[in-house]
Design an enzyme around this catalytic site. Sequence first.
Site, PDB file in Angstrom:
ATOM      1  N   LYS A 236       0.835  -1.196  -0.166  1.00  0.00           N
ATOM      2  CA  LYS A 236      -0.317   0.056   0.498  1.00  0.00           C
ATOM      3  C   LYS A 236       0.732   1.324  -0.051  1.00  0.00           C
ATOM      4  CE  LYS A 236      -3.711   2.795   3.211  1.00  0.00           C
ATOM      5  NZ  LYS A 236      -4.896   2.237   3.862  1.00  0.00           N
TER       6      LYS A 236
ATOM      7  N   ASP B 128     -14.665   1.672   9.231  1.00  0.00           N
ATOM      8  CA  ASP B 128     -14.882   1.387   7.852  1.00  0.00           C
ATOM      9  C   ASP B 128     -15.520   0.043   7.331  1.00  0.00           C
ATOM     10  OD1 ASP B 128     -15.787   2.079   5.681  1.00  0.00           O
ATOM     11  OD2 ASP B 128     -13.933   2.615   4.725  1.00  0.00           O
TER      12      ASP B 128
END
Length: 359
Positions: free
Chosen positions: A16, A113
């Site tokens: 990432k 989330d």
Amino acid sequence: MLECWDRKTRGYVAIKIVRAVQKYRDAAMIELEVLATLEANDPASRFHCVSLREWFDYRGHVCMVFERLGPSLYDFLRKNAYRPFPADLVRAFGRQLLEATAYMHSLALVHTDLKPENVLLASGDYDRPPPDGPRAPARVPKRSEVRVIDFGSATFDDAHHSAVVSTRHYRAPEVILGLGWSYPADLWSAGCILVELATGDALFQTHENLEHVAMMEAVLGPVPPPLAAGATGAAAKLFDAAGRLDWPAGASSRRSVRAVAKVSPLPAQLAALADASLAPHAANLADLVARMLTYDAASRITAAEALAHPFFGDPLARDPPTPAAGVESVADVEGDEGVLVGAGAASARAERHGSTGGG
């Protein structure tokens, strides 16, 4: 998110990359703190959270190296034409999601989330079972092991809480109504995920607050008057003086009214859309989800309590098998503008739900 070959370990990893913009770097440092906390308390990864291998700084970009995983549950549903998962997988995925959630909460951490895009299969391998009805899946994962990912929005319970959290479809009512939020918001999101895995469809397919609450009422019944009375800011305008939702009078369009009219109570949705294998367990699933989707956050079931629910007591649910070789895919992971990611999952969801932005 990039798939890369690690020349040291001679294996694939997922990296990432967070752009070299200060506000994104600051957020990345918080995410690394969260990941370090998760790793320090669970070095064997028993609680289904993604494992951070290492991180490094490259020309100001923060690069986080993770174990390589398979597609997200959302991507698997999408490629399966949104056909629901069979009962054993719904329960295996649900159990692991709740175990991960209970673990995070034990560390005073709220994910904020949780959604199918942020639950990844450990492997992209799948079988093609014989056809068995129009809603039967064309593909079934070979392994039921999953990992929860994306802790970029995770918040320690004693830290600052943003006013709005969670992706729209999985957002709890206390967030929408401005009542403050904590651990129960994750349970609401997890309940929505369970329904989506069981039916193939997102429970609340909406992009604005009034329509969203109207859909909640169609599935769960009216918002309790004390919650309506406590709504703050713009959310207070969603209700009339008697505490009733301003619906359909306040609807933004006839299309919105029609969309809400199509929403049915949870038992009816499970009967109409779930895989046939879920039929003997639908009542238990509906009861569990109702407890996870209780309007009042203080009365909502906890992750540990949910794991003790009868829905998870049947031996039909399979435990994740021992990890095997042959992982062949890496999911496109939906991310914010500060992360260099593939756009497949985000664009597919927008197309599926007819998104025009916002939410």
